[in-house]
Motif scaffolding. Structure first.
Motif, PDB file in Angstrom:
ATOM      1  N   VAL A  37      -8.674 -50.631  24.538  1.00 49.12           N
ATOM      2  CA  VAL A  37      -8.876 -52.046  24.206  1.00 49.12           C
ATOM      3  C   VAL A  37      -7.956 -52.927  25.048  1.00 49.12           C
ATOM      4  O   VAL A  37      -8.386 -53.926  25.643  1.00 49.12           O
ATOM      5  N   GLU A  50     -23.138 -43.253  18.936  1.00 53.72           N
ATOM      6  CA  GLU A  50     -22.151 -44.177  19.473  1.00 53.72           C
ATOM      7  C   GLU A  50     -21.333 -44.804  18.340  1.00 53.72           C
ATOM      8  O   GLU A  50     -21.883 -45.177  17.312  1.00 53.72           O
ATOM      9  N   THR A  96     -17.309 -48.928  19.644  1.00 53.09           N
ATOM     10  CA  THR A  96     -17.190 -50.381  19.481  1.00 53.09           C
ATOM     11  C   THR A  96     -16.809 -50.752  18.051  1.00 53.09           C
ATOM     12  O   THR A  96     -16.091 -51.732  17.834  1.00 53.09           O
ATOM     13  N   GLN A  97     -17.256 -49.959  17.069  1.00 50.50           N
ATOM     14  CA  GLN A  97     -16.875 -50.233  15.678  1.00 50.50           C
ATOM     15  C   GLN A  97     -15.377 -50.018  15.472  1.00 50.50           C
ATOM     16  O   GLN A  97     -14.706 -50.803  14.812  1.00 50.50           O
ATOM     17  N   ALA A 130     -13.152 -50.087  17.862  1.00 50.61           N
ATOM     18  CA  ALA A 130     -12.458 -51.084  18.677  1.00 50.61           C
ATOM     19  C   ALA A 130     -12.312 -52.403  17.937  1.00 50.61           C
ATOM     20  O   ALA A 130     -11.311 -53.112  18.106  1.00 50.61           O
ATOM     21  N   GLU A 131     -13.283 -52.747  17.124  1.00 53.49           N
ATOM     22  CA  GLU A 131     -13.198 -53.990  16.357  1.00 53.49           C
ATOM     23  C   GLU A 131     -11.967 -53.984  15.460  1.00 53.49           C
ATOM     24  O   GLU A 131     -11.260 -54.992  15.349  1.00 53.49           O
ATOM     25  N   GLU A 150     -13.187 -59.896  23.780  1.00 49.58           N
ATOM     26  CA  GLU A 150     -13.883 -58.975  22.879  1.00 49.58           C
ATOM     27  C   GLU A 150     -15.243 -58.545  23.420  1.00 49.58           C
ATOM     28  O   GLU A 150     -15.584 -57.351  23.404  1.00 49.58           O
ATOM     29  N   ILE A 181     -14.815 -56.164  26.299  1.00 49.25           N
ATOM     30  CA  ILE A 181     -14.277 -54.887  25.823  1.00 49.25           C
ATOM     31  C   ILE A 181     -15.387 -54.038  25.227  1.00 49.25           C
ATOM     32  O   ILE A 181     -15.559 -52.859  25.565  1.00 49.25           O
ATOM     33  N   LYS A 182     -16.165 -54.640  24.341  1.00 50.03           N
ATOM     34  CA  LYS A 182     -17.217 -53.877  23.666  1.00 50.03           C
ATOM     35  C   LYS A 182     -18.317 -53.459  24.630  1.00 50.03           C
ATOM     36  O   LYS A 182     -18.863 -52.351  24.520  1.00 50.03           O
ATOM     37  N   LEU A 214     -17.000 -50.482  26.670  1.00 48.49           N
ATOM     38  CA  LEU A 214     -16.912 -49.275  25.850  1.00 48.49           C
ATOM     39  C   LEU A 214     -18.297 -48.719  25.539  1.00 48.49           C
ATOM     40  O   LEU A 214     -18.520 -47.502  25.605  1.00 48.49           O
ATOM     41  N   GLN A 215     -19.232 -49.605  25.207  1.00 50.65           N
ATOM     42  CA  GLN A 215     -20.583 -49.145  24.870  1.00 50.65           C
ATOM     43  C   GLN A 215     -21.246 -48.486  26.078  1.00 50.65           C
ATOM     44  O   GLN A 215     -21.871 -47.429  25.953  1.00 50.65           O
TER      45      GLN A 215
END
Length: 888
Positions: free
Chosen positions: A286, A323, A326-327, A329-330, A347, A350-351, A354-355
């Protein structure tokens, strides 16, 4: 625990530490980026790293005292993450620094005060260490602070003497440890016992300079560099068994556990390790992406990709198949946004990163599983009971396939895995990693840094002056400092002031000349140095060039003059880059951000984050928009502003740049406003024209536009015009008729290729029909094994199918060398042959290995290739032997 420390949240610890030192005259500075200024270090790995130029004496500090909470990344002990109580890839280092101000006694007093009076740690739970020869620190702890002698431990150089490298600033250090079991007494205290002790505060007394011979001399200005590990002090104050269960990390772990449908506290140790790895690594990725790092196969991008893949792997190990990053990472973003707002601001990026990486790696894992299936089948065919360590490591290193998963699948197939061999391969990788291990080297660039003590910061005049008189401060030849250099010598020159722009922010360094009278004045020749490049090392500029005439000496008065034509080209391309980014944001996506750039004299390159290719229409619109802004003649407004004000006005930061409290803002009102130290045109009309050459992908989620502007466009068009004229002459058509002529030729070529393929097939069939006479009876089967000359792979396949159809029950294996360095082998088996346990795919793949290749396919028909044509007769002989053995 025997003491009763106060409870602090992680955020409260950070704020309390910074406030404590701010009240004692320290300037609170923000954390530096994880992308360091120091080119010798891949990532920011220590709290002191941003202050390296100050410790070297290359930069004058703005403040005598500073305090920070510095985010850091280290991966040299990555395999220990999750397995020990406090190994991390991402951690925060709380630090207080003195630059030639207070020293040992004050640092120790404040370290003890914040530990005992602010954080409430009982003195009975604290043990300190000092360097074995540091009697001064020992006396301060004992006499000033009152620590019993039995709880002051003298340690050797490996533990308590801080060095930056073989040479440079260094000094003894003193560490404060927390004792979880003071009831065990003061006899035989072993600070290596991490079940009892944890070091949480390290005070470095930087008081010496070490030369190449190992001699220590006192520094004129003594410095203090301290570090308190935020995660470690949080473990102590929150009374949890390890760093992972603090409120800094545990909510991330709980999120991952919830997705997996498990409970951390009731899980077995193996599952807990995976959850800890996820918790640690997600924090790392992150912050890395927030600091503009993108996943790739090199440098810090590779570190990011490796960490993401480890998260996915450990997610699989705890039962998460889809996957999920992202969850998780939040949660990490929510935990840290109060201290590091940029993670929330970034954000979406980042997501998205990552995704994309997770999705791609899940596909890679699927390929790994398929490869493992093939390895298992091969092991069984060879009659073995164990998968080699080399194969297991290939799965791990190339496909990210964890050893534990390989072992689990192997066990289901009644096989084992050679762990010793795997560990041996892993050790080889560790040794390779150590060779490139990141270290804090305060003597980077050899002689250049040794000059730092007497070479002053270079004054840059190049924004307004193309030429200036200057003094030669230093001369280096092949990296070694010299007092003089003669004609013909390649040199590196440092001047006290310069008009030359040094490579930075993607813009290459200026070219030009340095000239003067020098020692050759009596011969009326003078000195001339052609400058080919300029780079910036800390705060001084290094001019790379060749002495064309005369002899240059340190102290000479010279004239430095840039190549004005080259500068104008660079200025045009740099401003065009700003306009290009503005056009991308306007036409494609306002969220587009820079991922790298190059501004040279003849072209520009701009890398940007975008998950898809641009359409031809978008590329055309971008080019038109940039040219429109050029034609509108927007004047530049250049200001130096406080960083906060510049950001508040909406200035865009350039990738990879580091900014001080005041920044230079390049503003073309209503078009583009960026923080930039580069050189630019004063009006967009000076650019002339802008032309995009190409748009393509360079990495996952990263696109690249290459373009030219100004005079370089004419160069580009001249080359294109020459090519078009040449083609028109060759094809005997007008330029506008070229597309139709080329299309016609392509159609003719495709027709000819189809006819050729048909003829090749007919020839192969004709050749193969003659092989029917060579069919050999093997039991109830007929077998044909032969080599056909100059037959391509597709025709060879057609021939094998036709022969099998004619012989009926049997097997056909054909080989050919269609071109130099290429072998083709085809196997066709009837259903009855398959029932004997023979499959064409596995059979031909094994045979092709003899020719240095491999392959596979269906049980009844398969193709393989190789590189060593000389081995084809041997491969076919092996095929014949194996078929006879199996079918007889």
């Amino acid at each position: 625990m025997s003491s009763n420390p106060q409870h602090f949240s992680g955020n409260e610890i950070r704020k309390t530490f910074l406030d404590f030192y701010a009240q004692r005259g320290h300037q609170i500075l923000p954390s530096a980026s994880l992308v360091p200024e120091d080119p010798t270090v891949l990532l920011t790995i220590a709290g002191m790293l941003p202050f390296k130029p100050i410790f070297l004496g290359q930069r004058t500090p703005e403040f005598k005292r500073a305090t920070t909470s510095q985010k850091c990344i280290r991966t040299n002990d990555i395999e220990n993450v999750g397995r020990t109580k406090r190994h991390h890839t991402f951690f925060e280092m709380l630090g207080n620094f003195s630059f030639g101000d207070y020293f040992k006694e004050q640092a120790i007093a404040w370290g003890w005060e914040i530990s005992t009076q602010v954080f409430g740690l009982s003195p009975k739970n604290l043990v300190v260490s000092v360097f074995k020869d540091d009697d001064e620190a020992f006396a301060i702890w004992r006499d000033r602070i009152g620590v019993p002698e039995a709880r002051i431990k003298r340690l050797g150089e490996d533990d308590n003497f801080w060095v930056s490298g073989p040479t440079g600033p260094c000094g003894p250090c003193s560490e404060i440890y927390y004792d979880f079991h003071p009831e065990r007494g003061d006899e035989n205290i072993d600070l290596e016992d991490d079940t009892r002790f944890i070091e949480f505060y390290n005070l470095v007394f930087m008081q010496y300079n070490r030369d190449a011979s190992g001699n220590l001399t006192p520094l004129q200005n003594k410095n203090i560099d301290t570090g308190m590990g935020l995660e470690r002090i949080a473990q102590i104050l929150q009374k949890v068994p390890n760093n992972y269960e603090t409120d800094l990390i545990f909510p991330i772990i709980e999120t991952a556990a919830r997705i997996a449908g498990i409970d951390y506290h009731t899980s077995d140790e193996k599952t807990k390790v995976s959850l800890k790895v996820i918790g640690d690594h997600v924090r790392s990725v992150v912050h890395m992406i927030a600091d503009e790092i993108r996943a790739s196969n090199v440098g810090r991008g590779y570190v990011l990709r490796r960490l993401i893949r480890r998260v996915v792997r450990h997610g699989r190990l705890i039962g998460i198949s889809g996957e999920f990053i992202t969850q998780v990472a939040e949660t990490a973003i929510a935990l840290t946004e109060s201290a590091y707002p940029n993670v929330r601001q970034r954000e979406a990026a980042i997501k998205a990163e990552l995704q994309r990486e997770e999705s791609n790696f899940l596909k890679t894992l699927d390929r790994g599983e398929k490869l493992l299936e093939e390895i298992i089948q091969e092991v069984k065919q060879l009659g073995k009971t164990s998968i080699s360590g080399e194969s297991a490591f290939t799965l791990y290193d190339t496909y990210g396939f964890p050893l534990e998963l390989t072992q689990e699948i192997a066990e289901e197939n009644h096989l084992t895995v050679d762990e010793v061999g795997f560990d041996a391969e892993m050790q080889k990788q560790v040794e390779r990693a150590k060779a490139a291990h990141e270290t804090i080297d305060l003597t980077v660039q050899g002689s250049l840094d040794k000059l730092a003590e007497h070479v002053h910061a270079t004054e840059f005049l190049g924004y307004t002056q193309p030429t200036t008189t200057a003094k030669v401060e230093a001369i280096l030849v092949e990296g070694v400092s010299q007092e003089e250099a003669e004609a013909g010598t390649e040199v590196q020159i440092v001047l006290d002031k310069t008009p030359f722009y040094a490579e930075s922010g993607g813009q290459i360094g200026d070219r030009g000349y340095i000239s003067g009278d020098g020692v050759s004045a009596s011969l009326n020749t003078g000195i001339v140095i052609r400058v080919e490049d300029v780079k910036k090392e800390s705060d001084f500029f290094v001019h790379f060039g060749r002495i064309e005439r005369g002899t240059l000496r340190v102290g000479d008065a010279v004239t430095a003059q840039i190549d004005a034509a080259c500068r104008r080209r660079a200025q045009a391309n740099h401003t065009a880059t700003h306009l290009l980014q503005a056009a991308l944001k306007k036409i494609v996506d306002d969220g587009i951000s820079q991922a790298g750039s190059l501004v040279s004299f003849d072209r520009l390159r701009f890398d940007f984050n975008c998950p898809r290719a641009l359409t031809a229409e978008e590329v055309q619109q971008i080019e038109e928009q940039v040219n429109t802004w050029i034609a509108e003649a927007h004047s530049a407004k250049v200001e130096v502003l406080p960083l906060a004000e510049a950001k508040a006005r909406g200035a865009v930061a350039m990738f990879g740049e580091k900014y001080g409290e005041e920044v230079r803002v390049i503003d073309f009102p209503s078009v583009s406003m960026e923080l930039c130290g580069g050189t630019h045109v004063s009006n967009t009309a000076e650019i002339g024209v802008f032309k995009i050459i190409s748009e393509a992908g360079v990495a996952s989620g990263v696109r690249r536009i290459e373009a030219v502007s100004g005079p370089a466009v004419l160069d580009y068009l001249n080359v294109r015009d020459k090519v078009v004229k040449d083609l028109s002459d060759r094809f005997k058509v007008k330029p506008e008729e070229l597309p139709d002529r080329i299309t016609s030729l392509q159609t003719e070529l495709r027709t000819a290729e189809k006819q050729l393929e048909s003829l090749k097939g007919q020839l192969a069939i004709a050749k193969s029909d003659s092989l029917l006479q060579t069919a050999e009876n093997v039991g109830d089967f007929k077998v044909i094994i032969a080599q056909l000359e100059d037959v391509d792979a597709e025709s060879l396949k057609t021939a094998a199918e036709r022969l099998l159809q004619k012989i009926g029950n049997g097997a056909v294996v054909l080989g050919s060398v269609p071109e130099a360095g290429k072998v083709s082998i085809v196997a066709a088996f009837s259903p009855e042959v398959n029932k004997k346990g023979l499959q064409a795919g596995k059979f031909v793949g094994a045979i092709a290995k003899i020719c240095g290749g491999g392959g596979g396919g269906r049980p009844n028909l398969a193709q393989a290739g190789g590189r060593d044509a000389s081995k084809l007769p041997e491969a076919l002989a092996q095929a014949q032997s194996e078929l006879k053995s199996a079918l007889a």
